[in-house]
Scaffold this active site. Sequence first.
Site, PDB file in Angstrom:
ATOM      1  N   LYS A  12       0.831  -1.216   0.000  1.00 33.64           N
ATOM      2  CA  LYS A  12       0.000   0.000   0.000  1.00 33.64           C
ATOM      3  C   LYS A  12       0.868   1.269   0.000  1.00 33.64           C
ATOM      4  O   LYS A  12       2.073   1.218   0.299  1.00 33.64           O
ATOM      5  CB  LYS A  12      -0.928  -0.037   1.213  1.00 33.64           C
ATOM      6  CG  LYS A  12      -1.977  -1.157   1.159  1.00 33.64           C
ATOM      7  CD  LYS A  12      -2.908  -1.073   2.378  1.00 33.64           C
ATOM      8  CE  LYS A  12      -4.003  -2.117   2.346  1.00 33.64           C
ATOM      9  NZ  LYS A  12      -4.913  -1.992   3.515  1.00 33.64           N
ATOM     10  N   TYR A  52     -12.404  -2.294  -3.859  1.00 34.17           N
ATOM     11  CA  TYR A  52     -12.843  -2.486  -2.468  1.00 34.17           C
ATOM     12  C   TYR A  52     -14.361  -2.467  -2.323  1.00 34.17           C
ATOM     13  O   TYR A  52     -14.867  -2.240  -1.226  1.00 34.17           O
ATOM     14  CB  TYR A  52     -12.230  -1.395  -1.581  1.00 34.17           C
ATOM     15  CG  TYR A  52     -10.882  -1.747  -0.972  1.00 34.17           C
ATOM     16  CD1 TYR A  52     -10.666  -2.958  -0.298  1.00 34.17           C
ATOM     17  CD2 TYR A  52      -9.821  -0.844  -1.018  1.00 34.17           C
ATOM     18  CE1 TYR A  52      -9.445  -3.270   0.283  1.00 34.17           C
ATOM     19  CE2 TYR A  52      -8.584  -1.144  -0.433  1.00 34.17           C
ATOM     20  CZ  TYR A  52      -8.407  -2.356   0.219  1.00 34.17           C
ATOM     21  OH  TYR A  52      -7.201  -2.645   0.804  1.00 34.17           O
ATOM     22  N   PHE A  60     -15.630   3.234   6.858  1.00 34.62           N
ATOM     23  CA  PHE A  60     -14.271   3.621   6.443  1.00 34.62           C
ATOM     24  C   PHE A  60     -14.072   3.549   4.922  1.00 34.62           C
ATOM     25  O   PHE A  60     -12.977   3.820   4.432  1.00 34.62           O
ATOM     26  CB  PHE A  60     -13.216   2.752   7.150  1.00 34.62           C
ATOM     27  CG  PHE A  60     -13.380   1.261   6.964  1.00 34.62           C
ATOM     28  CD1 PHE A  60     -12.882   0.622   5.830  1.00 34.62           C
ATOM     29  CD2 PHE A  60     -14.015   0.488   7.933  1.00 34.62           C
ATOM     30  CE1 PHE A  60     -13.031  -0.744   5.642  1.00 34.62           C
ATOM     31  CE2 PHE A  60     -14.172  -0.891   7.749  1.00 34.62           C
ATOM     32  CZ  PHE A  60     -13.673  -1.504   6.607  1.00 34.62           C
ATOM     33  N   ARG A  88      -1.860 -14.379   4.576  1.00 33.85           N
ATOM     34  CA  ARG A  88      -2.653 -13.700   5.629  1.00 33.85           C
ATOM     35  C   ARG A  88      -1.939 -13.820   6.976  1.00 33.85           C
ATOM     36  O   ARG A  88      -1.920 -12.882   7.766  1.00 33.85           O
ATOM     37  CB  ARG A  88      -4.061 -14.303   5.724  1.00 33.85           C
ATOM     38  CG  ARG A  88      -4.950 -14.082   4.523  1.00 33.85           C
ATOM     39  CD  ARG A  88      -5.414 -12.674   4.334  1.00 33.85           C
ATOM     40  NE  ARG A  88      -6.085 -12.103   5.479  1.00 33.85           N
ATOM     41  CZ  ARG A  88      -6.746 -10.943   5.453  1.00 33.85           C
ATOM     42  NH1 ARG A  88      -6.837 -10.227   4.333  1.00 33.85           N
ATOM     43  NH2 ARG A  88      -7.304 -10.471   6.531  1.00 33.85           N
ATOM     44  N   THR A  94      -5.413  -6.978  10.901  1.00 33.85           N
ATOM     45  CA  THR A  94      -5.690  -5.709  10.208  1.00 33.85           C
ATOM     46  C   THR A  94      -5.119  -4.515  10.967  1.00 33.85           C
ATOM     47  O   THR A  94      -4.548  -3.603  10.368  1.00 33.85           O
ATOM     48  CB  THR A  94      -7.224  -5.546  10.038  1.00 33.85           C
ATOM     49  OG1 THR A  94      -7.745  -6.724   9.416  1.00 33.85           O
ATOM     50  CG2 THR A  94      -7.562  -4.333   9.202  1.00 33.85           C
ATOM     51  N   ARG A 105       2.572  -6.427   9.166  1.00 34.32           N
ATOM     52  CA  ARG A 105       1.861  -5.276   9.738  1.00 34.32           C
ATOM     53  C   ARG A 105       2.423  -4.859  11.084  1.00 34.32           C
ATOM     54  O   ARG A 105       2.480  -3.671  11.398  1.00 34.32           O
ATOM     55  CB  ARG A 105       0.363  -5.580   9.803  1.00 34.32           C
ATOM     56  CG  ARG A 105      -0.284  -5.474   8.406  1.00 34.32           C
ATOM     57  CD  ARG A 105      -1.669  -6.042   8.385  1.00 34.32           C
ATOM     58  NE  ARG A 105      -2.412  -5.632   7.190  1.00 34.32           N
ATOM     59  CZ  ARG A 105      -3.601  -6.136   6.858  1.00 34.32           C
ATOM     60  NH1 ARG A 105      -4.166  -7.060   7.607  1.00 34.32           N
ATOM     61  NH2 ARG A 105      -4.218  -5.709   5.767  1.00 34.32           N
ATOM     62  N   ASN A 115      -1.876   0.201   6.969  1.00 34.37           N
ATOM     63  CA  ASN A 115      -1.344  -1.071   7.482  1.00 34.37           C
ATOM     64  C   ASN A 115      -0.485  -1.811   6.454  1.00 34.37           C
ATOM     65  O   ASN A 115      -0.296  -3.019   6.539  1.00 34.37           O
ATOM     66  CB  ASN A 115      -2.486  -1.937   8.027  1.00 34.37           C
ATOM     67  CG  ASN A 115      -3.541  -2.236   6.982  1.00 34.37           C
ATOM     68  OD1 ASN A 115      -3.385  -1.896   5.813  1.00 34.37           O
ATOM     69  ND2 ASN A 115      -4.604  -2.892   7.397  1.00 34.37           N
ATOM     70  N   HIS A 118      -2.126  -5.424   1.578  1.00 32.87           N
ATOM     71  CA  HIS A 118      -3.413  -6.101   1.363  1.00 32.87           C
ATOM     72  C   HIS A 118      -3.118  -7.530   0.955  1.00 32.87           C
ATOM     73  O   HIS A 118      -2.142  -7.783   0.247  1.00 32.87           O
ATOM     74  CB  HIS A 118      -4.209  -5.416   0.240  1.00 32.87           C
ATOM     75  CG  HIS A 118      -5.360  -6.260  -0.257  1.00 32.87           C
ATOM     76  ND1 HIS A 118      -6.593  -6.237   0.360  1.00 32.87           N
ATOM     77  CD2 HIS A 118      -5.437  -7.194  -1.253  1.00 32.87           C
ATOM     78  CE1 HIS A 118      -7.391  -7.118  -0.263  1.00 32.87           C
ATOM     79  NE2 HIS A 118      -6.709  -7.708  -1.237  1.00 32.87           N
ATOM     80  N   GLU A 129      -9.380 -10.871  -7.552  1.00 34.39           N
ATOM     81  CA  GLU A 129      -8.428  -9.764  -7.364  1.00 34.39           C
ATOM     82  C   GLU A 129      -7.247  -9.879  -8.334  1.00 34.39           C
ATOM     83  O   GLU A 129      -6.738  -8.865  -8.809  1.00 34.39           O
ATOM     84  CB  GLU A 129      -7.966  -9.734  -5.906  1.00 34.39           C
ATOM     85  CG  GLU A 129      -9.108  -9.340  -4.973  1.00 34.39           C
ATOM     86  CD  GLU A 129      -8.728  -9.329  -3.500  1.00 34.39           C
ATOM     87  OE1 GLU A 129      -9.600  -9.015  -2.676  1.00 34.39           O
ATOM     88  OE2 GLU A 129      -7.561  -9.630  -3.151  1.00 34.39           O
TER      89      GLU A 129
HETATM   90  O1  CDP Z   1      -7.041  -5.871   5.001  1.00 32.30           O
HETATM   91  P1  CDP Z   1      -7.843  -6.842   5.841  1.00 32.30           P
HETATM   92  O2  CDP Z   1      -8.454  -7.941   5.025  1.00 32.30           O
HETATM   93  O3  CDP Z   1      -7.057  -7.334   7.020  1.00 32.30           O
HETATM   94  O4  CDP Z   1      -9.032  -5.988   6.495  1.00 32.30           O
HETATM   95  P2  CDP Z   1     -10.508  -5.669   5.947  1.00 32.30           P
HETATM   96  O5  CDP Z   1     -11.446  -5.806   7.094  1.00 32.30           O
HETATM   97  O6  CDP Z   1     -10.814  -6.432   4.706  1.00 32.30           O
HETATM   98  O7  CDP Z   1     -10.448  -4.112   5.613  1.00 32.30           O
HETATM   99  C1  CDP Z   1      -9.838  -3.651   4.422  1.00 32.30           C
HETATM  100  C2  CDP Z   1      -8.954  -2.472   4.752  1.00 32.30           C
HETATM  101  O8  CDP Z   1      -9.787  -1.414   5.227  1.00 32.30           O
HETATM  102  C3  CDP Z   1      -7.953  -2.703   5.882  1.00 32.30           C
HETATM  103  O9  CDP Z   1      -6.761  -3.329   5.463  1.00 32.30           O
HETATM  104  C4  CDP Z   1      -7.708  -1.290   6.362  1.00 32.30           C
HETATM  105  O10 CDP Z   1      -6.756  -0.643   5.532  1.00 32.30           O
HETATM  106  C5  CDP Z   1      -9.060  -0.622   6.165  1.00 32.30           C
HETATM  107  N1  CDP Z   1      -9.823  -0.530   7.426  1.00 32.30           N
HETATM  108  C6  CDP Z   1      -9.903   0.695   8.067  1.00 32.30           C
HETATM  109  O11 CDP Z   1      -9.356   1.688   7.587  1.00 32.30           O
HETATM  110  N2  CDP Z   1     -10.611   0.801   9.257  1.00 32.30           N
HETATM  111  C7  CDP Z   1     -11.205  -0.262   9.791  1.00 32.30           C
HETATM  112  N3  CDP Z   1     -11.867  -0.134  10.951  1.00 32.30           N
HETATM  113  C8  CDP Z   1     -11.116  -1.513   9.162  1.00 32.30           C
HETATM  114  C9  CDP Z   1     -10.411  -1.622   7.963  1.00 32.30           C
HETATM  115 MG    MG Z   2      -9.899  -7.909   3.523  1.00 29.48          MG
END
Ligand code: CDP
Ligand code: MG
Length: 136
Positions: A12, A52, A60, A88, A94, A105, A115, A118, A129
């Site tokens: 990112k 996304y 968010f 993962r 996250t 991370r 973070n 992705h 994807e």
């Molecule tokens: O990336 P990951 O799959 O771990 O998390 P996700 O729940 O799929 O969320 C996608 C992305 O949204 C995260 O990697 C964060 O960058 C962002 N996010 C955020 O800004 N605030 C949150 N409360 C949760 C996710």
């Molecule tokens: Mg995700």
Amino acid sequence: MNKIEQTLSIIKPDAVERNLTENIKNMFEKNNLVIKDQKKIHITKDEAADFYKVHQSKPFYNDLCNYLSSGPIVVMILEGENAISENRKLMGATDPKKADKNTIRKTYGISIDKNSVHGSDSIENAEKEIKFFFKD
Ligand code: CDP
Ligand code: MG
């Protein structure tokens, strides 16, 4: 059961900007995730919103789309045994504060939004994807 899979990884903007691309690629390779294809790109907000869209109802979402389109990113196809779950695991939670030590991370993430990486979360999403960024 072990199975060779492909997954999509994104370095990112926060990590590309801090010149962490090579360090993160080394972490993939040390963990038996081979980089099969890669490119550095700068996507538009509309493209980020499309990528996304699974999160479109989340509070968010708008910030997330602004963020992913805010600077260059590196998109990669990673391949290896159980690549989706192994990636993962290597990424960590996250929220970098909650991520296990030695994860990407925990090591490099700044905050829940910045973070650093992705990674696809299922076989179906990995296929979608990879097609999104590497349609040929
Ligand atoms: O990336 P990951 O799959 O771990 O998390 P996700 O729940 O799929 O969320 C996608 C992305 O949204 C995260 O990697 C964060 O960058 C962002 N996010 C955020 O800004 N605030 C949150 N409360 C949760 C996710
Ligand atoms: Mg995700």
